[in-house]
Structure formats: C-alpha cells, structure tokens
Motif scaffolding. Structure first.
Motif, short mmCIF file in Angstrom:
data_model
loop_
_atom_site.label_atom_id
_atom_site.label_comp_id
_atom_site.label_asym_id
_atom_site.label_seq_id
_atom_site.Cartn_x
_atom_site.Cartn_y
_atom_site.Cartn_z
N UNK A 8 1.85 25.42 -62.34
CA UNK A 8 3.03 25.80 -61.57
C UNK A 8 3.43 27.25 -61.78
N UNK A 9 2.58 28.01 -62.46
CA UNK A 9 2.88 29.42 -62.73
C UNK A 9 2.46 30.29 -61.56
N UNK A 10 3.03 31.50 -61.52
CA UNK A 10 2.66 32.45 -60.48
C UNK A 10 1.27 33.03 -60.77
N UNK A 11 0.58 33.38 -59.69
CA UNK A 11 -0.72 34.02 -59.84
C UNK A 11 -0.54 35.45 -60.36
N UNK A 12 -1.39 35.85 -61.31
CA UNK A 12 -1.41 37.20 -61.83
C UNK A 12 -2.66 37.90 -61.35
N UNK A 13 -2.49 39.14 -60.89
CA UNK A 13 -3.62 39.94 -60.42
C UNK A 13 -4.23 40.64 -61.62
N UNK A 14 -5.48 40.34 -61.92
CA UNK A 14 -6.17 40.93 -63.07
C UNK A 14 -6.74 42.27 -62.66
N UNK A 15 -6.38 43.34 -63.38
CA UNK A 15 -6.91 44.67 -63.07
C UNK A 15 -8.07 45.00 -63.97
#
Length: 216
Positions: free
Chosen positions: A205-212
C-alpha cells in the motif's frame, strides 16, 4: 466469478466423475470458460462431442471450487492447476487464432491501449506473481519492483523476492503486458515509464518510488 451463474461452460466429460483430474482452464476473448483434464479439441467434431459437455458455470464451480480463485482472470488468459500446492499458475498469451474475427479483436485491443508498447507485448514476472493460491493462508500477491529495460522489456517482481536489487537472478515467467495491467492495476500508473526507469515500494500500500542512477 465475473460471468453469470448460468453461463455455459465447456467441460471435459472426464471431470464430471473425476474432478480431481483437473488440469487447466482457459477463458476466451468472449469470456467463455473451457475446463479440461488435459483433453484438447481435435479435428473430429463427433469425437469432441463425446469428450466434452456443456454445463452451467455455478455447477462447474460447485464441482471444482478452486475455480472461484480465478474470478478476476482477464479474458484471453488461462491457468494450469497445481494440485501439489493448491494453486493456479497463470498462462498467456494463448495461441492466437488467425481468423478475421480474432485479428479484428487484437487490432481493437491494440488501438485502445493508452500506454507505451502493445498490450500483447511479452513481459517478465517473478514466479510468485504468476501463481494464485487457493489455500486460506495463501500469501497476498503484489508487485514490489517494476523496471523497463533499455530495450523496452518490462520486469515485474513481487514481494516474495526479499530484495530484488540484491539478487542477481530472479526466476521469471512471461505474461502479456495488458493482462498484467488487469491483474495488478496498481502498476498502471507506471506503464508510460521511459526505457531505463525503475520503480520500487516497501509495502503493497506504499507509494511507488522512482529509483535514480545512484540507487536512491
């Protein structure tokens, strides 16, 4: 189930007496069910009539209640029954028909696809995302990690993999991209990612994180 309880289902006759011999199911493009003990259609209509019967969906589910776990199976998919661990293993795509109606269906499906690529693109999923358990304690399925490789290939990894970044090898199988979007609608917001982009989340249920690039 997504269909009416009296919807007609094509069932291998052997399953009426021996439902424990269930092998696989298919849901065609028009959401018609085919339930088999491994018997396939041949080129002899009379033999096919001997080997298959038509039953109401509610009777089939009563006979083989594990079918109820496939209530949200997208049209055009199938699943193989694994009795050893009481789970379904998803399969797609089915071998496409090449008649005019089937081609028109595929063209319409592609034209309606609002994201990059095609809904018929083959994508990789970790094996846990390919299974639907029927046991009461079956783990919930969810996508934890999504990447679009530089060549445009997609990878979806579930929470059954403790840390996708630290594993050099993740066992995978393939499904169609459009089917993945239906099975796991919370990945739809990522389907316009550019090649090379990676997304991750800590919980279902967590937000998606954009991996750099530096891994953060």
């Amino acid at each position: 189930m997504g269909q009416e309880p009296h919807a007609a289902v094509l069932v291998a006759r052997g399953l009426i007496e021996h439902p424990e011999q269930l092998d696989h199911v298919l849901l065609d493009d028009e959401e018609g069910w085919f339930v088999s003990d491994g018997t396939e259609f041949g080129e002899d209509p009379e033999l096919d009539e001997e080997q298959f019967a038509t039953m109401c969906l509610h009777d089939v589910v009563e006979l083989m209640p594990q079918l109820s776990a496939l209530g949200e199976l997208p049209a055009g998919m199938g699943a193989e029954w694994n009795a050893d661990n009481a789970s379904w293993v998803l399969i797609s795509p089915l071998v496409p028909s090449d008649d005019d109606e089937a081609r028109a269906y595929r063209e319409a499906r592609a034209a309606a696809w609002p994201h990059a690529g095609s809904p018929m693109d083959e994508v990789n999923l970790s094996l846990g995302l390919m299974e639907i358990g029927t046991a009461a304690d079956a783990p919930a399925r969810g996508v934890r990690y999504v990447s679009r490789e530089e060549d445009g290939t997609w990878m979806f990894v579930g929470f059954e993999v403790p840390d996708p970044d630290e594993q050099t090898e993740v066992e995978v199988d393939t499904l169609e991209l459009g089917h993945v979007a239906q099975l796991y609608p919370d990945v739809v917001e990522l389907l316009d990612a550019e090649p090379g982009e990676v997304f991750f989340r800590e919980a279902p249920d967590a937000e998606w994180l954009h991996v750099i690039d530096d891994g953060e």
